[in-house]
Every structure is written in structure tokens, then in C-alpha cells.
Scaffold this motif. Structure first.
Motif, PDB file in Angstrom:
ATOM      1  N   ALA A 106     -66.883 -72.484 -56.217  1.00 55.30           N
ATOM      2  CA  ALA A 106     -67.306 -71.295 -56.964  1.00 55.30           C
ATOM      3  C   ALA A 106     -67.466 -71.639 -58.440  1.00 55.30           C
ATOM      4  O   ALA A 106     -66.714 -72.464 -58.977  1.00 55.30           O
ATOM      5  N   ASP A 107     -68.449 -71.030 -59.089  1.00 52.33           N
ATOM      6  CA  ASP A 107     -68.682 -71.294 -60.520  1.00 52.33           C
ATOM      7  C   ASP A 107     -67.423 -71.006 -61.331  1.00 52.33           C
ATOM      8  O   ASP A 107     -66.832 -69.928 -61.226  1.00 52.33           O
ATOM      9  N   GLY A 108     -67.041 -71.993 -62.141  1.00 52.33           N
ATOM     10  CA  GLY A 108     -65.899 -71.803 -63.028  1.00 52.33           C
ATOM     11  C   GLY A 108     -64.565 -71.690 -62.315  1.00 52.33           C
ATOM     12  O   GLY A 108     -63.594 -71.175 -62.889  1.00 52.33           O
ATOM     13  N   GLN A 109     -64.497 -72.150 -61.062  1.00 51.89           N
ATOM     14  CA  GLN A 109     -63.254 -71.994 -60.289  1.00 51.89           C
ATOM     15  C   GLN A 109     -62.104 -72.770 -60.942  1.00 51.89           C
ATOM     16  O   GLN A 109     -62.263 -73.905 -61.382  1.00 51.89           O
ATOM     17  N   ILE A 110     -60.959 -72.130 -61.012  1.00 48.79           N
ATOM     18  CA  ILE A 110     -59.774 -72.717 -61.640  1.00 48.79           C
ATOM     19  C   ILE A 110     -58.730 -73.028 -60.577  1.00 48.79           C
ATOM     20  O   ILE A 110     -58.478 -72.234 -59.665  1.00 48.79           O
ATOM     21  N   LEU A 111     -58.106 -74.202 -60.720  1.00 50.22           N
ATOM     22  CA  LEU A 111     -57.017 -74.617 -59.847  1.00 50.22           C
ATOM     23  C   LEU A 111     -55.722 -74.650 -60.656  1.00 50.22           C
ATOM     24  O   LEU A 111     -55.730 -74.485 -61.876  1.00 50.22           O
ATOM     25  N   GLN A 112     -54.652 -74.902 -59.965  1.00 53.42           N
ATOM     26  CA  GLN A 112     -53.367 -75.047 -60.630  1.00 53.42           C
ATOM     27  C   GLN A 112     -53.051 -76.530 -60.781  1.00 53.42           C
ATOM     28  O   GLN A 112     -52.924 -77.256 -59.789  1.00 53.42           O
ATOM     29  N   ALA A 113     -52.964 -77.002 -62.003  1.00 53.61           N
ATOM     30  CA  ALA A 113     -52.528 -78.379 -62.221  1.00 53.61           C
ATOM     31  C   ALA A 113     -51.037 -78.480 -61.918  1.00 53.61           C
ATOM     32  O   ALA A 113     -50.282 -77.523 -62.136  1.00 53.61           O
ATOM     33  N   ARG A 114     -50.634 -79.633 -61.408  1.00 47.16           N
ATOM     34  CA  ARG A 114     -49.221 -79.842 -61.076  1.00 47.16           C
ATOM     35  C   ARG A 114     -48.780 -81.191 -61.622  1.00 47.16           C
ATOM     36  O   ARG A 114     -49.426 -82.204 -61.394  1.00 47.16           O
ATOM     37  N   THR A 115     -47.679 -81.174 -62.341  1.00 41.29           N
ATOM     38  CA  THR A 115     -47.108 -82.419 -62.856  1.00 41.29           C
ATOM     39  C   THR A 115     -45.668 -82.510 -62.387  1.00 41.29           C
ATOM     40  O   THR A 115     -44.925 -81.530 -62.446  1.00 41.29           O
ATOM     41  N   ARG A 116     -45.322 -83.668 -61.897  1.00 43.01           N
ATOM     42  CA  ARG A 116     -43.968 -83.918 -61.374  1.00 43.01           C
ATOM     43  C   ARG A 116     -43.579 -82.862 -60.344  1.00 43.01           C
ATOM     44  O   ARG A 116     -42.458 -82.380 -60.282  1.00 43.01           O
ATOM     45  N   MET A 117     -44.582 -82.534 -59.498  1.00 42.57           N
ATOM     46  CA  MET A 117     -44.402 -81.605 -58.368  1.00 42.57           C
ATOM     47  C   MET A 117     -44.136 -80.173 -58.795  1.00 42.57           C
ATOM     48  O   MET A 117     -43.734 -79.338 -57.977  1.00 42.57           O
ATOM     49  N   GLN A 118     -44.379 -79.869 -60.066  1.00 38.72           N
ATOM     50  CA  GLN A 118     -44.163 -78.512 -60.565  1.00 38.72           C
ATOM     51  C   GLN A 118     -45.479 -77.962 -61.105  1.00 38.72           C
ATOM     52  O   GLN A 118     -46.318 -78.703 -61.622  1.00 38.72           O
ATOM     53  N   ASN A 119     -45.673 -76.638 -60.982  1.00 36.36           N
ATOM     54  CA  ASN A 119     -46.852 -76.022 -61.563  1.00 36.36           C
ATOM     55  C   ASN A 119     -46.882 -76.277 -63.062  1.00 36.36           C
ATOM     56  O   ASN A 119     -45.877 -76.114 -63.746  1.00 36.36           O
ATOM     57  N   SER A 173     -59.755 -76.967 -64.088  1.00 34.22           N
ATOM     58  CA  SER A 173     -60.972 -76.600 -63.365  1.00 34.22           C
ATOM     59  C   SER A 173     -61.213 -77.554 -62.199  1.00 34.22           C
ATOM     60  O   SER A 173     -60.688 -78.678 -62.167  1.00 34.22           O
ATOM     61  N   VAL A 174     -62.024 -77.101 -61.249  1.00 37.11           N
ATOM     62  CA  VAL A 174     -62.416 -77.968 -60.137  1.00 37.11           C
ATOM     63  C   VAL A 174     -63.093 -79.223 -60.669  1.00 37.11           C
ATOM     64  O   VAL A 174     -62.816 -80.341 -60.213  1.00 37.11           O
ATOM     65  N   ALA A 175     -63.974 -79.061 -61.638  1.00 38.08           N
ATOM     66  CA  ALA A 175     -64.687 -80.220 -62.198  1.00 38.08           C
ATOM     67  C   ALA A 175     -63.725 -81.221 -62.825  1.00 38.08           C
ATOM     68  O   ALA A 175     -63.922 -82.438 -62.723  1.00 38.08           O
ATOM     69  N   GLU A 176     -62.683 -80.722 -63.472  1.00 39.59           N
ATOM     70  CA  GLU A 176     -61.700 -81.617 -64.080  1.00 39.59           C
ATOM     71  C   GLU A 176     -60.883 -82.335 -63.014  1.00 39.59           C
ATOM     72  O   GLU A 176     -60.588 -83.523 -63.138  1.00 39.59           O
ATOM     73  N   ARG A 218     -61.126 -73.616 -51.547  1.00 39.43           N
ATOM     74  CA  ARG A 218     -61.036 -72.247 -51.071  1.00 39.43           C
ATOM     75  C   ARG A 218     -61.369 -71.282 -52.210  1.00 39.43           C
ATOM     76  O   ARG A 218     -60.826 -71.389 -53.314  1.00 39.43           O
ATOM     77  N   THR A 219     -62.269 -70.352 -51.937  1.00 40.46           N
ATOM     78  CA  THR A 219     -62.644 -69.355 -52.936  1.00 40.46           C
ATOM     79  C   THR A 219     -61.474 -68.422 -53.199  1.00 40.46           C
ATOM     80  O   THR A 219     -60.907 -67.868 -52.244  1.00 40.46           O
TER      81      THR A 219
END
Length: 349
Positions: free
Chosen positions: A146-159, A164-167, A347-348
Motif C-alpha cells: 500500500a502507498d506509504g505503508q508503515i511497519l514497526q521497526a524492531r531492535t533487540r527484539m523490542q518495538n 516504511s516498507v521501502a526502508e 499485509r494491508t
């Protein structure tokens, strides 16, 4: 339960790679060795080391030669290497006065190492193309999101913070770009002779070595490398790193398809014998396992790089056992990831 590679092995469903495996068969090895002998006799005739008449007879014999595979197998168990049987069989097809001109000044290791470099060069070219295809597949994956879709980055198994999807996919693509940038481009011919000092090859040696290397599309080395396995190990490392990059992407996908995260879906998945609701991400799991398998084999290859004195039968034999496993497994992991990405979808929200 224990799985193995080999004929009828179940793991071949994930590791079968006819294109690469075909380069690591006895037939391919023998063909490359014959190409080496052909290039050698052409260069030696051109330089006047052997008579042109003898060279023409030897070239004709090489072109028509068909090896006795049963004799090769029996001799291999005794000799530990294929060239002695190959040379004996081909020499038997030559007139007695021509025989001394064949295989002049070289030894088994020259054939074996040059052969493997020819086939490694081809393997790198094949995987490089597969990486280019994967890079395009990742672009298509982003385009399907989806355009501009955002995900959750996770570092050291934590949110952590939004990404972004592109990133996310751009991080994956950067590893592929680095693999393509660092792909091996040095595949040296081996031309050291029986003692590794090239004393029986005549003068000027550099001219002969360059001529043979050019004919085989290999590099003329600055020194004989019969006990310096750095050129070979460096190529194997690249394949192992490629498997690592595939494993990193597959590992991320494994996290993202977890039921409680559900940021990504896959077109296919494995079933459970007891839980009908499950859709296990089997291919992603295999890709991660393939990366770790390559890592384990590389430890052995580094061990095999230590050769005593001027030639080691032990280290050499270990190298032959491990090298094809790394190349074939890493190469197939790229194909597997291409398949996985082709059926993946963010997933949208």
C-alpha cells in the motif's frame, strides 16, 4: 529424524539446483581438465616447447577422447585423484613417440585446481544473475504494498520506531547491491608442476602461464598457489556471505509472518500433522537453515586451507568434500528466496 543430501534425499526438494550441480559433477570436472590440457598443448606448441605435429595429434586425441568411467572410478580409489587415470587413458590413444609431449611439465594439481576455478567462475556468473532477478523481485514486492505503508521497526527484539516498507526492503536490497559489488573477479589458473615451482615448464614461464590462462578465461597468477588456498577460500566466502544475506531476509520474514505480528503473508506454507489451522513458513525456514549450513561448512574450508609443505593430500581431500556443498547450497538459497519473495505480500493495515 535425520536428513542428508544425495540421491533420493528429501532435502533435495529444497537444495536441488541442476544448473549449479551440473558444474560439480565428475563429467564437468573431466571436461574442464581436458580443456586445460588442450590449452596447455596449444601454448606449448606456439612457444616451440613441443613440436606442432605432436600438438596437432594430441589436440585431435583430446577432441575425440571418451573416458572409461569404470576405470576412472577404480583408479580414483587407488590414486585419490582423477588426473592420473585420465592421463593414462588419453596417453594410451597416442603413438609412443608423441606421448612424452602430452601433459608435459604439469601435474594432477594443475588440472584439478584449474578445473575448479573454471567452474567457480561459471557459478559466480550464475548467482550474480540470480541476485539481479531477486533485486527486481524486491522492487515488485514494494510496488505491491500500500502507498506509504508503515511497519514497526524492531531492535533487540523490542518495538522501536516506525519504518516504511521501502526502508525495510531497502535494507535487504543494500546487501544484494554489496554482493554484486564484491563478487569475485579473480580466478587463477594453476600451473606449478610436480613440485610447485614450475621447473619443467620451460621458459619463459610467464608467457606460457598467460597463454593458458587466457585460453581458459582465467587469470594468470603472480605466484603458484598450490598451497596458498586464499583465492579459492575467498570465492567460497562470497557464496557464504550470499547465503547469509538470503538468511537475513528470510529471518525477517519469519518474524513478520508470526500470527501475533502478521505484517506479511506468504502464498504458500506447510501444514501441521496435528494443527490444521497452521500455515508454516517452511521455505523461509529452509533459507535460514541453508545459511547456517554454509557457515558450518566454511569452518571446515578454513581448516582445509592449511596445507603442509608443497602439497597436502589430507587438506586437499577435505576441500573437495566441502567446497561443492557451500557453492550449491548458497546458490540454491538465492533461488529459494526468489520464490519466497514472489509469493510474499505486506499485509494491508
Amino acid at each position: 529424524m535425520s536428513y542428508t543430501f544425495g540421491p533420493s534425499a528429501m532435502l533435495n526438494a529444497f537444495n536441488d539446483d541442476a544448473e549449479i550441480e551440473g558444474l560439480f559433477t565428475a563429467k564437468a570436472d573431466i571436461r574442464a581438465m581436458l580443456d586445460f590440457e588442450y590449452a596447455l598443448i596449444c601454448a606449448q606448441a606456439q612457444m616451440g616447447i613441443v613440436a606442432q605435429e605432436h600438438a596437432d595429434i594430441i589436440k585431435g586425441a583430446i577432441e575425440k577422447f571418451e573416458i572409461d568411467e569404470n576405470a576412472l572410478a577404480a583408479d580414483f580409489k587407488n590414486d585419490g585423484v582423477a588426473p592420473p587415470s585420465l592421463v593414462r587413458q588419453l596417453r594410451a590413444n597416442l603413438e609412443e613417440n608423441v606421448r612424452p609431449s602430452f601433459h608435459l611439465g604439469v601435474t594432477s594439481q594443475d588440472l584439478i585446481d584449474s578445473s575448479v576455478m573454471m567452474r567457480l567462475r561459471q557459478s559466480v556468473a550464475i548467482v550474480d544473475e540470480r541476485l539481479a532477478t531477486l533485486d527486481q523481485a524486491l522492487d515488485a514486492l514494494v510496488a505491491r504494498s500500500a502507498d506509504g505503508q508503515i511497519l514497526q521497526a524492531r531492535t533487540r527484539m523490542q518495538n522501536a520506531l516506525p519504518i516504511s516498507v521501502a526502508e525495510k526492503v531497502g535494507n535487504w536490497k543494500s546487501q544484494i547491491a554489496n554482493l554484486k559489488r564484491t563478487k569475485p573477479d579473480y580466478f587463477p589458473v594453476q600451473l606449478g608442476g610436480p613440485e610447485g615451482a614450475a621447473r619443467k615448464l620451460g621458459e619463459p614461464y610467464d608467457t606460457l602461464c598467460t597463454s593458458v590462462a587466457n585460453a581458459l578465461n582465467l587469470d594468470a597468477p603472480s605466484h603458484h598457489w598450490q598451497t596458498d588456498r586464499q583465492p579459492l577460500v575467498a570465492i567460497a566466502v562470497w557464496f557464504s556471505v550470499a547465503a547469509s544475506a538470503m538468511g537475513k531476509i528470510a529471518q525477517d520474514i519469519l518474524m513478520m509472518v508470526q500470527t501475533d505480528i502478521a505484517e506479511m503473508t506468504l502464498a504458500s506454507g506447510g501444514s501441521s500433522s496435528a494443527m490444521a489451522h497452521k500455515k508454516n513458513p517452511v521455505l523461509a525456514e529452509i533459507i535460514v537453515a541453508q545459511a547456517r549450513y554454509c557457515h558450518a561448512q566454511m569452518a571446515g574450508l578454513h581448516t582445509a586451507s592449511i596445507h603442509e609443505n608443497e602439497r597436502s593430500g589430507v587438506a586437499w581431500s577435505l576441500e573437495w568434500m566441502l567446497l561443492p556443498a557451500v557453492i550449491i547450497t548458497a546458490s540454491k538459497s538465492v533461488l529459494n528466496l526468489n520464490e519466497l519473495i514472489g509469493g510474499a505480500q505486506f499485509r494491508t493495515p
